[in-house]
Motif scaffolding. Structure first.
Motif, PDB file in Angstrom:
ATOM      1  N   VAL A   1       0.780  -0.986   0.066  1.00 20.18           N
ATOM      2  CA  VAL A   1       0.058  -0.028   0.004  1.00 20.18           C
ATOM      3  C   VAL A   1       0.751   1.064  -0.062  1.00 20.18           C
ATOM      4  O   VAL A   1       1.838   1.488   0.786  1.00 20.18           O
ATOM      5  N   ILE A   2       0.674   2.129  -0.725  1.00 19.72           N
ATOM      6  CA  ILE A   2       1.184   3.618  -0.983  1.00 19.72           C
ATOM      7  C   ILE A   2       0.084   4.413  -0.498  1.00 19.72           C
ATOM      8  O   ILE A   2      -0.872   4.677  -1.094  1.00 19.72           O
ATOM      9  N   LYS A   3       0.534   5.236   0.567  1.00 15.51           N
ATOM     10  CA  LYS A   3      -0.531   6.202   1.285  1.00 15.51           C
ATOM     11  C   LYS A   3      -0.052   7.342   0.782  1.00 15.51           C
ATOM     12  O   LYS A   3       1.212   7.986   0.998  1.00 15.51           O
ATOM     13  N   VAL A   4      -0.798   8.279   0.384  1.00 12.30           N
ATOM     14  CA  VAL A   4      -0.625   9.686  -0.117  1.00 12.30           C
ATOM     15  C   VAL A   4      -1.660  10.685   0.570  1.00 12.30           C
ATOM     16  O   VAL A   4      -2.827  10.253   0.757  1.00 12.30           O
ATOM     17  N   PRO A   5      -1.266  11.670   1.190  1.00 16.05           N
ATOM     18  CA  PRO A   5      -1.900  12.674   1.845  1.00 16.05           C
ATOM     19  C   PRO A   5      -2.806  13.468   0.748  1.00 16.05           C
ATOM     20  O   PRO A   5      -2.545  13.526  -0.346  1.00 16.05           O
ATOM     21  N   ARG A   6      -4.319  13.389   1.125  1.00 17.89           N
ATOM     22  CA  ARG A   6      -5.201  13.784   0.258  1.00 17.89           C
ATOM     23  C   ARG A   6      -4.731  15.351  -0.031  1.00 17.89           C
ATOM     24  O   ARG A   6      -4.105  16.117   0.679  1.00 17.89           O
ATOM     25  N   GLN A   7      -5.184  15.806  -1.265  1.00 21.69           N
ATOM     26  CA  GLN A   7      -5.070  17.288  -1.627  1.00 21.69           C
ATOM     27  C   GLN A   7      -5.899  18.151  -0.530  1.00 21.69           C
ATOM     28  O   GLN A   7      -5.550  19.389  -0.282  1.00 21.69           O
ATOM     29  N   SER A   8      -6.971  17.790   0.031  1.00 21.66           N
ATOM     30  CA  SER A   8      -7.855  18.555   0.863  1.00 21.66           C
ATOM     31  C   SER A   8      -7.017  18.703   2.205  1.00 21.66           C
ATOM     32  O   SER A   8      -7.622  19.277   3.108  1.00 21.66           O
ATOM     33  N   GLU A   9      -5.923  17.946   2.334  1.00 21.72           N
ATOM     34  CA  GLU A   9      -5.085  18.107   3.563  1.00 21.72           C
ATOM     35  C   GLU A   9      -4.032  19.045   3.311  1.00 21.72           C
ATOM     36  O   GLU A   9      -3.420  19.417   4.426  1.00 21.72           O
ATOM     37  N   GLY A  10      -3.800  19.680   2.072  1.00 21.02           N
ATOM     38  CA  GLY A  10      -2.853  20.604   1.962  1.00 21.02           C
ATOM     39  C   GLY A  10      -1.587  20.290   1.255  1.00 21.02           C
ATOM     40  O   GLY A  10      -0.747  21.044   0.795  1.00 21.02           O
ATOM     41  N   ALA A  11      -1.959  18.972   0.737  1.00 24.81           N
ATOM     42  CA  ALA A  11      -0.848  18.527  -0.335  1.00 24.81           C
ATOM     43  C   ALA A  11      -0.831  19.425  -1.663  1.00 24.81           C
ATOM     44  O   ALA A  11      -2.178  19.773  -2.175  1.00 24.81           O
ATOM     45  N   TYR A  12       0.132  19.258  -2.477  1.00 22.73           N
ATOM     46  CA  TYR A  12       0.207  20.208  -3.618  1.00 22.73           C
ATOM     47  C   TYR A  12      -0.395  19.126  -4.902  1.00 22.73           C
ATOM     48  O   TYR A  12      -0.342  18.093  -4.736  1.00 22.73           O
ATOM     49  N   ILE A  13      -1.028  19.811  -5.590  1.00 25.52           N
ATOM     50  CA  ILE A  13      -1.223  19.128  -7.129  1.00 25.52           C
ATOM     51  C   ILE A  13      -0.026  18.937  -7.708  1.00 25.52           C
ATOM     52  O   ILE A  13       0.559  19.940  -7.919  1.00 25.52           O
ATOM     53  N   SER A  14       0.190  17.924  -8.139  1.00 29.85           N
ATOM     54  CA  SER A  14       1.578  17.400  -8.862  1.00 29.85           C
ATOM     55  C   SER A  14       1.372  16.545  -9.859  1.00 29.85           C
ATOM     56  O   SER A  14       1.202  15.562  -9.789  1.00 29.85           O
ATOM     57  N   PRO A  15       1.486  17.096 -11.280  1.00 27.97           N
ATOM     58  CA  PRO A  15       1.303  16.473 -12.617  1.00 27.97           C
ATOM     59  C   PRO A  15       2.335  15.120 -12.352  1.00 27.97           C
ATOM     60  O   PRO A  15       2.309  13.852 -12.948  1.00 27.97           O
ATOM     61  N   LEU A  16       3.581  15.451 -11.899  1.00 25.20           N
ATOM     62  CA  LEU A  16       4.824  14.391 -11.797  1.00 25.20           C
ATOM     63  C   LEU A  16       4.272  13.476 -10.857  1.00 25.20           C
ATOM     64  O   LEU A  16       4.441  12.003 -11.560  1.00 25.20           O
ATOM     65  N   MET A  17       3.698  13.690  -9.748  1.00 26.95           N
ATOM     66  CA  MET A  17       3.305  12.566  -8.915  1.00 26.95           C
ATOM     67  C   MET A  17       2.152  11.744  -9.514  1.00 26.95           C
ATOM     68  O   MET A  17       2.090  10.629  -9.229  1.00 26.95           O
ATOM     69  N   GLU A  18       1.155  12.429  -9.959  1.00 26.31           N
ATOM     70  CA  GLU A  18      -0.112  12.061 -10.560  1.00 26.31           C
ATOM     71  C   GLU A  18       0.263  10.888 -11.605  1.00 26.31           C
ATOM     72  O   GLU A  18      -0.219   9.912 -11.811  1.00 26.31           O
ATOM     73  N   ASN A  19       1.374  11.134 -12.284  1.00 24.37           N
ATOM     74  CA  ASN A  19       1.710  10.308 -13.423  1.00 24.37           C
ATOM     75  C   ASN A  19       2.324   9.076 -13.150  1.00 24.37           C
ATOM     76  O   ASN A  19       1.985   7.921 -13.334  1.00 24.37           O
ATOM     77  N   PHE A  20       3.227   9.333 -12.009  1.00 22.45           N
ATOM     78  CA  PHE A  20       3.716   8.008 -11.353  1.00 22.45           C
ATOM     79  C   PHE A  20       2.421   7.193 -10.348  1.00 22.45           C
ATOM     80  O   PHE A  20       2.866   6.012 -10.930  1.00 22.45           O
ATOM     81  N   VAL A  21       1.825   7.662  -9.889  1.00 27.86           N
ATOM     82  CA  VAL A  21       0.708   6.897  -9.073  1.00 27.86           C
ATOM     83  C   VAL A  21      -0.303   6.194 -10.107  1.00 27.86           C
ATOM     84  O   VAL A  21      -0.673   5.046  -9.963  1.00 27.86           O
TER      85      VAL A  21
END
Length: 269
Positions: A186-206
């Motif tokens: 499992v890979i846990k990622v903080p929600r954007q609603s928690e203050g995480a950045y929108i990241s095209p790089l990370m979104e492509n990876f996951v």
């Protein structure tokens, strides 16, 4: 090699980016002499400008940016691999702010491979002296004094970066990017609603990991203590690149599985 700088016109000291931080920043990526993920990065730029209520010029098309970066960066400077940190700022050229035009400035940082994990693992800590918000503008890269404070805090404490919490004392991100926590499959990622950045790089990876069933991607509300439970931690920064996290306080982390996943992702391009 020194970073390369480009502007749409001469920089005026009265520009609102300098005076008020009235700007947004989005990264574009050059790999093997070509742009990658350019469409995702372009749409993120448009969304960021809309959130900051900037006037988007009709010339700001995807083709405009593709041509601009090829002319100035790839062909003009011969840069084959690097990160283009593109900043759009509002001018002081109208009766009202809402009618003002925009200009741009961008910096190119060369690298061996923008999709490679940097060799040296990062050492981090959590800081509870400040927190970051989790509202509409928290997810885009705008002027953020918390990042400046956190960066200085890290330097003064011989750290590479610090983990920033939101007002609910849950993990939002670091000063540079987003965190991914690996536990089992499992890979846990903080929600954007928690203050995480929108990241095209990370979104492509996951998205790649999800489509290829390489991991179970879960968005979570993550309390600070959970960082100590992870087996591996990855930090993805659109601005700086991809890093493994080697240590948080007294806890050390492995990196082999994340490195293997990133290698598989790289090979998909």
């Amino acid at each position: 090699m020194e970073n390369q700088y480009f502007t749409s016109d001469g920089l005026n000291i009265k520009n609102r980016a300098f005076l008020l931080g009235d700007a947004v920043k989005v990264s574009f990526f050059v790999r093997n002499g070509g742009l990658i993920m350019d469409e995702e990065c372009y749409f993120f730029l448009m969304a960021s400008m809309r959130k900051m209520r900037m006037n988007i010029p009709l010339t700001y098309t995807l083709e405009f940016f593709q041509t601009l970066f090829h002319k100035d960066v790839i062909d003009g400077k011969g840069i084959k691999n690097g990160i283009i940190n593109f900043q759009v700022f509002r001018n002081n050229d109208a009766v009202t702010v809402s009618k003002s035009s925009v200009s741009y400035f961008y910096e190119v940082t060369e690298s061996d491979d923008v999709l490679a994990v940097h060799q040296r693992p990062l050492e981090m800590d959590l800081t509870k002296e400040i927190n970051v918000n989790n509202n509409l503008l928290s997810n885009i890269r705008v002027h953020c004094p918390e990042n400046i404070y956190g960066g200085i805090y890290a330097e003064e404490n011989d750290l590479d970066d610090v983990i920033l919490l939101n007002p609910n004392k849950r993990i939002a991100r670091t000063t540079s990017g987003n965190l991914l926590f690996l536990e089992g499959n499992v890979i846990k990622v903080p929600r954007q609603s928690e203050g995480a950045y929108i990241s095209p790089l990370m979104e492509n990876f996951v998205t790649f990991l999800h489509k290829n069933n390489l991991a179970d991607i879960q968005e979570h509300e993550i309390i600070a203590f959970e960082s100590q439970k992870a087996e591996e931690i990855l930090m993805i920064s659109d601005e700086k690149g991809i890093f493994s996290v080697g240590k948080i306080r007294n806890k050390t982390f492995e990196s082999s599985r994340f490195i293997e996943m990133v290698e598989s992702w790289k090979n998909s391009f």
